[in-house]
Design a protein around this motif. Structure first.
Motif, PDB file in Angstrom:
ATOM      1  N   UNK A  81      10.418   5.549 -18.616  1.00  0.00           N
ATOM      2  CA  UNK A  81      10.206   4.155 -19.005  1.00  0.00           C
ATOM      3  C   UNK A  81       9.168   3.461 -18.119  1.00  0.00           C
ATOM      4  N   UNK A  82       9.094   3.854 -16.854  1.00  0.00           N
ATOM      5  CA  UNK A  82       8.081   3.319 -15.942  1.00  0.00           C
ATOM      6  C   UNK A  82       7.177   4.482 -15.552  1.00  0.00           C
ATOM      7  N   UNK A  83       6.019   4.554 -16.197  1.00  0.00           N
ATOM      8  CA  UNK A  83       5.129   5.700 -16.028  1.00  0.00           C
ATOM      9  C   UNK A  83       4.147   5.462 -14.886  1.00  0.00           C
ATOM     10  N   UNK A  84       4.058   6.382 -13.925  1.00  0.00           N
ATOM     11  CA  UNK A  84       3.117   6.213 -12.808  1.00  0.00           C
ATOM     12  C   UNK A  84       1.665   6.057 -13.261  1.00  0.00           C
ATOM     13  N   UNK A  85       1.255   6.811 -14.269  1.00  0.00           N
ATOM     14  CA  UNK A  85      -0.128   6.715 -14.731  1.00  0.00           C
ATOM     15  C   UNK A  85      -0.404   5.343 -15.332  1.00  0.00           C
ATOM     16  N   UNK A  89       0.825  -1.208   0.000  1.00  0.00           N
ATOM     17  CA  UNK A  89       0.000   0.000   0.000  1.00  0.00           C
ATOM     18  C   UNK A  89       0.859   1.257   0.000  1.00  0.00           C
ATOM     19  N   UNK A  90       1.970   1.226   0.733  1.00  0.00           N
ATOM     20  CA  UNK A  90       2.863   2.382   0.765  1.00  0.00           C
ATOM     21  C   UNK A  90       3.468   2.636  -0.612  1.00  0.00           C
ATOM     22  N   UNK A  91       3.793   1.551  -1.315  1.00  0.00           N
ATOM     23  CA  UNK A  91       4.335   1.694  -2.667  1.00  0.00           C
ATOM     24  C   UNK A  91       3.311   2.293  -3.610  1.00  0.00           C
ATOM     25  N   UNK A  92       2.075   1.848  -3.478  1.00  0.00           N
ATOM     26  CA  UNK A  92       1.025   2.390  -4.344  1.00  0.00           C
ATOM     27  C   UNK A  92       0.771   3.868  -4.051  1.00  0.00           C
ATOM     28  N   UNK A  93       0.795   4.240  -2.777  1.00  0.00           N
ATOM     29  CA  UNK A  93       0.634   5.649  -2.402  1.00  0.00           C
ATOM     30  C   UNK A  93       1.783   6.476  -2.972  1.00  0.00           C
ATOM     31  N   UNK A  94       2.986   5.903  -2.968  1.00  0.00           N
ATOM     32  CA  UNK A  94       4.142   6.602  -3.546  1.00  0.00           C
ATOM     33  C   UNK A  94       3.953   6.818  -5.044  1.00  0.00           C
ATOM     34  N   UNK A  95       3.390   5.817  -5.721  1.00  0.00           N
ATOM     35  CA  UNK A  95       3.102   5.958  -7.160  1.00  0.00           C
ATOM     36  C   UNK A  95       2.112   7.090  -7.396  1.00  0.00           C
ATOM     37  N   UNK A  96       1.072   7.150  -6.569  1.00  0.00           N
ATOM     38  CA  UNK A  96       0.088   8.226  -6.697  1.00  0.00           C
ATOM     39  C   UNK A  96       0.723   9.588  -6.423  1.00  0.00           C
TER      40      UNK A  96
END
Length: 281
Positions: free
Chosen positions: A153-157, A111-118
């Motif tokens: 290369x690794x896009x958050x969206x 979840x922390x990783x996903x929040x970081x992506x957002x």
């Protein structure tokens, strides 16, 4: 019931007419640019964009100039195609793997990783430009294709989109594949990727358009004219000493072709991918 049945064809005709008018309005700039691409620059500066068919003024000189000896247009086109193709493929590969992992696997810090992506999605690119530039300098990627591709290369969206789509994938297939002895990579590439075709189709169009139209970051990284992409090269036609609007319009029209071809290949996945991926959660 009878009255509703009689009015239904009329309503359908009205909707079709409204959509036809809307299509004409949307395509008006394209037709105006198409006609302008055959006219001399002086005519454009005098009358602007219009739909007048002036046969005595129209010619292929603008397009001939783009491909004549000494012109860099084909080089810019090649650079844009390479960066777009390689960048889109790598972005789809890595972003889909990250999004899939965040949706399917349970691990500490997910979840922390996903929040970081957002959070990264909310940061403007201009803020990251200086540290990214220093990073490319240290990696010796300035004035290279990789210097343009690697930072995006690794896009958050794309990660967010693939995660949302993967949340709707049946977990039973994962368990069945593991029982059959499939590795995690084989499960992803052989089972999950085919199920995620709509997501790949939608993201392929959006990511390719992003790379194809990218201007700011390539301007920072690319130095020599032989490495310029189409947006950078065409922008050089507008200078304080003269504005070649006729050449600019002709070159810009030809840049639309790859995106149209790409959309024709992936259009059946585009709407379904955006719809399904946007509502999963």
């Amino acid at each position: 019931m009878t009255e509703t049945t009689k009015t239904h064809p009329i309503a359908k005709i009205i909707i079709v007419l409204m959509l036809l008018v809307l299509a004409i309005v949307v395509l008006f700039p394209f037709f105006a640019l198409l006609l302008a691409s055959f006219k001399p620059s002086t005519e454009l500066l005098r009358y602007g964009l219009n739909l007048k068919l002036q046969a005595h003024l129209m010619s292929f000189k603008n397009y001939i100039y783009l491909f004549q000896d000494g012109a860099k247009y084909l080089t810019w086109y090649k650079n844009s195609l390479i960066i777009t193709a390689v960048g889109t493929v790598l972005s789809l590969l890595f972003s889909s793997m990250v999004g899939y992992a965040l949706a399917v696997y349970d691990f500490k810090g997910r979840n922390a990783t996903f929040i970081l992506v957002l959070a990264v999605m909310m940061i403007p690119t201009e803020i990251l430009m200086l540290p990214l530039y220093k990073l490319m300098v240290s990696f010796k990627m300035i004035n290279t294709y990789w210097g343009v591709i690697v930072p995006t290369m690794v896009a958050p969206i794309a990660i967010f989109f693939f995660r949302q789509y993967a949340l709707g994938l049946p977990r039973e297939l994962l368990d069945a594949a593991r029982i059959d002895g499939c590795s995690e990579f084989r499960i992803f590439f052989s089972i999950m990727v085919p199920l995620m075709k709509p997501a790949f189709g939608a993201m392929a169009i959006l990511q390719a358009m992003g790379y194809w139209n990218s201007f700011l970051w390539p301007t920072v990284v690319l130095r020599t004219e032989d490495m310029f992409t189409l947006p950078i090269g065409l922008s050089g036609l507008l200078t304080p000493y003269g504005n070649n609007y006729d050449i600019l319009i002709s070159g810009s029209l030809l840049t639309i072709l790859p995106i149209i071809i790409l959309f024709m290949f992936f259009q059946r996945y585009f709407i379904s991918g955006l719809t399904v991926g946007g509502v999963k959660g």
